[in-house]
Design an enzyme around this catalytic site. Structure first.
Site, PDB file in Angstrom:
ATOM      1  N   LYS A  70      44.384  61.367  40.100  1.00  0.00           N
ATOM      2  CA  LYS A  70      45.427  61.022  41.057  1.00  0.00           C
ATOM      3  C   LYS A  70      46.269  62.266  41.352  1.00  0.00           C
ATOM      4  CE  LYS A  70      48.569  57.206  42.104  1.00  0.00           C
ATOM      5  NZ  LYS A  70      49.172  55.952  41.629  1.00  0.00           N
ATOM      6  N   GLU A 109      49.872  39.045  38.034  1.00  0.00           N
ATOM      7  CA  GLU A 109      51.105  38.284  38.225  1.00  0.00           C
ATOM      8  C   GLU A 109      51.018  36.870  37.685  1.00  0.00           C
ATOM      9  OE1 GLU A 109      51.020  41.653  41.104  1.00  0.00           O
ATOM     10  OE2 GLU A 109      49.586  40.094  40.546  1.00  0.00           O
ATOM     11  N   ARG A 165      51.219  35.483  44.151  1.00  0.00           N
ATOM     12  CA  ARG A 165      49.957  35.384  43.434  1.00  0.00           C
ATOM     13  C   ARG A 165      50.067  34.513  42.196  1.00  0.00           C
ATOM     14  NH1 ARG A 165      46.720  40.121  44.550  1.00  0.00           N
ATOM     15  NH2 ARG A 165      46.332  40.515  42.354  1.00  0.00           N
TER      16      ARG A 165
END
Length: 639
Positions: A284, A371, A399
């Site tokens: 990243k 979640e 969610r």
């Protein structure tokens, strides 16, 4: 001098480029990302990390025919540059410009508007099955690119289980950069870390060497890995076999920044029968040292200037936000009450909870992008006697809807839900606008739903929720914190706060639109309209006494909310008025209409929807005029 990137109008333009030119193109794409990051906040480190992977995908497949799903979509910037949108790239995340996520309205190369993590494998499998049923003669390849942070989502394994059983030809590219937004967590993350440190593994399938030898892409010889039997078996035991046991052929790990190697393995997986998981290791922030060293801060940084790969300065931020305010209260309450715990779903940085994690490591839980688990986990903590705070963006809390119902509201457990990023989230757009929370939380029995009018309401509401013997939700926006000058009334269950009274109309503010309502009342006062303002505070239970008295007293009532009108706060007011037999014709609701709102600065979007001071004043002026005309007609008819 004309660059390669300027000449790319579609992925077809990549086909004639040499390896050296592809490497040059990757550098130009990084430069474009750095230029963009100097003008506005945008997803940065994640996109730097997938440039070579994007180039390899678009040279190994023809996605004008084949299928490509990105998970999540914030890593799609390089894909946009290569699919005919480079010349519009500087407009990304601005009103009327390109979206920061895939958008089918922009390009046929964007199949789905993917802003929530984890759904790519399920969607890709559906595309594969659908294509075989509808257009079986076209032989489309289907590829899902999923980050390792999203990979822990439960729906991924539901889809992989289904795909393994169906045995469809499906390629899942696992983009493993050891991150979601913050460092990833959990047992699966540990397993992937072991795999990253282990040499290449292909499940010991005999045909792999034969296929590799026949692939025409020239690159470093990888066949030697096939003979490293001990290490390959070790890799399988550490994780590769997990995927194989689910019906996926596991291949990897592969260097995600080696274009030649990526092309070779992508060409190879095209020829396999059945589902394949290609484990690609990326970095990243690759190519920009500050982002590599601190990928969390450079996930979506404030605009910055750079020189020779170093950050020179960041543009000043917009001051203290509602997220800052909530974080400080969480810290205060965790210091004061040992039973308080904090839970987030891979958004420690977004929710600014780093200091909570540092000071209370035993009472802070980052569950990853899961979640549903976060809310059910909180229910277990609450049942054991703790007071959990679940701090999740409004759009992502959707969610966990069934868990809010079954595990929290039905059990009447003292779980506090903090819905960060409620309302309009500006340049993130429709995938992230948190405008549906009032509508989806209101129906649950036992649930208390609050919306602070300003910064002064946030602390008292969180303290109230933690002392309340039942579930409570508090919503607040991604915005600078504001204060309305007053001595705030205490926060009491179901009690609104009357800021000022008037004679001509009343504005009933739900949430942080309160400062705009106060400004609107001041604007109208200059026109000799005497308008009152009520800070609703509670959506459920609604302060029926205060609000129904206002409906009975005032000739015009306007409710204002930064939320969906359908089922929201204004609907609750209309329901209460109708149940009481009051005149609902004098009520006007302002909020988000029944459509998905595009991206843009929050202030621009509020103005477009008539939720700024000018728009609220305009609606109030119009309603009072209409009511005066109606009263005159009624008077004439009566006489």
């Amino acid at each position: 001098m004309e660059t390669l990137l300027e000449a790319i109008d579609s992925p077809r333009d990549l086909q004639g480029l040499s390896h050296r030119q592809l490497v040059q193109l990757a550098g130009e794409m990084r430069e474009a990302l750095c230029r963009l990051a100097g003008t506005r906040s945008a997803h940065f480190a994640s996109n730097l990390g997938v440039i070579e992977l994007t180039l390899a995908l678009h040279t190994a497949f023809d996605f004008s025919h084949d299928r490509l799903i990105w998970d999540t979509g914030h890593q799609v910037y390089p894909h946009k540059m290569l699919t005919g949108r480079y010349h519009e790239f500087t407009t990304i995340r601005t009103k009327g410009g390109l979206m920061g996520y895939p958008n089918p309205a922009e390009s046929d190369y964007d199949l789905m508007m993917t802003g929530h993590a984890g759904c790519s494998v399920a969607t890709a499998l559906g595309l594969k099955c659908g294509d075989e049923l509808v257009r079986s003669d076209q032989q489309r390849h289907v590829v899902a690119v999923i980050g390792d942070g999203a990979f822990a989502s439960g729906i991924v394994f539901e889809a992989m289980n289904n795909a393994g059983g169906l045995k469809k030809n499906l390629t899942v590219v696992l983009n493993d950069n050891k991150m979601s937004i913050c460092p990833r967590v959990g047992g699966l993350a540990d397993s992937l870390d072991h795999l990253r440190m282990t040499p290449f593994y292909t499940g010991l399938k005999a045909e792999v060497q034969k296929i590799l030898n026949s692939v025409p892409v020239i690159g470093d010889p990888v066949e030697r890995f096939i003979y490293q039997l001990k290490d390959a078996v070790k890799a399988g035991m550490l994780g590769g076999m997990l995927f194989e046991d689910m019906g996926f052929r596991y291949i990897g790990p592969v260097d995600g920044h080696n274009i030649r190697q990526l092309q070779k393995y992508l060409a190879m997986v095209r020829r396999f029968e059945g589902p394949v998981l290609l484990h690609v290791v990326t970095e990243k922030g690759h190519g920009f040292k500050p982002a590599v060293e601190d990928p969390t801060s450079f996930h979506a940084p404030a605009p910055f200037s750079s020189d020779n790969g170093s950050v020179v300065s960041f543009k000043a931020g917009r001051g203290r936000s509602y997220t800052h305010v909530a974080r400080d209260v969480i810290l205060e309450q965790m210091r004061a009450i040992p039973k308080v715990t904090a839970i987030t779903a891979a958004m420690c940085q977004g929710n600014m909870l780093e200091s909570v994690r540092e000071k209370f490591p035993d009472r802070f839980f980052d569950v990853g992008i899961c979640e549903s688990h976060a809310v059910a986990f909180a229910a277990g903590l609450a049942k054991s006697g703790l007071r959990p705070i679940v701090d999740i963006y409004s759009t992502f809390l959707q969610r966990s809807y069934d868990q809010i119902f079954q595990e929290v509201a039905l059990q009447n457990l003292p779980v506090t839900l903090l819905l960060d990023r409620s309302g309009l989230t500006g340049p993130d757009g429709p995938t992230h606008h948190g405008v549906f929370d009032l509508s989806y939380l209101r129906p649950f029995p036992n649930m208390v739903v609050m919306a602070p009018g300003d910064e002064l309401d946030v602390g008292p509401m969180i303290r109230f929720a933690l002392a309340h013997d039942g579930p409570a939700a508090i919503r607040y926006p991604k915005a600078p914190a504001e204060r309305v000058a007053r001595e705030p009334a205490p926060v009491e269950l179901g009690a609104a706060e009357v800021l000022c009274e008037g004679t001509d109309a009343v504005l009933v503010a739900c949430g942080t639109v309160l400062p705009e309502c106060v400004k609107a009342a001041e604007l109208l006062a200059r026109e000799d309209l005497d308008v009152g303002v009520i800070n609703a505070r509670f959506v459920k239970p609604l302060d029926s006494q205060t609000i129904l008295q206002a409906i009975g007293r005032y000739p015009a009532i306007i409710t204002v909310e930064e939320a969906a009108l359908m089922g929201g706060f204004g609907s609750a007011v209309l329901e209460a008025a109708a149940d009481a037999g009051l005149d609902t014709g004098k009520i006007r609701r302002l909020g988000v209409p029944d459509r998905f709102v595009e991206h843009g600065d929050r202030e621009e979007l509020l103005a477009d929807l008539g939720l700024d001071a000018a728009g609220i004043a305009r609606a109030c002026r119009q309603l009072t005029t209409e009511r005066e005309a109606t009263d005159r007609v009624d008077h004439l008819q009566a006489s």
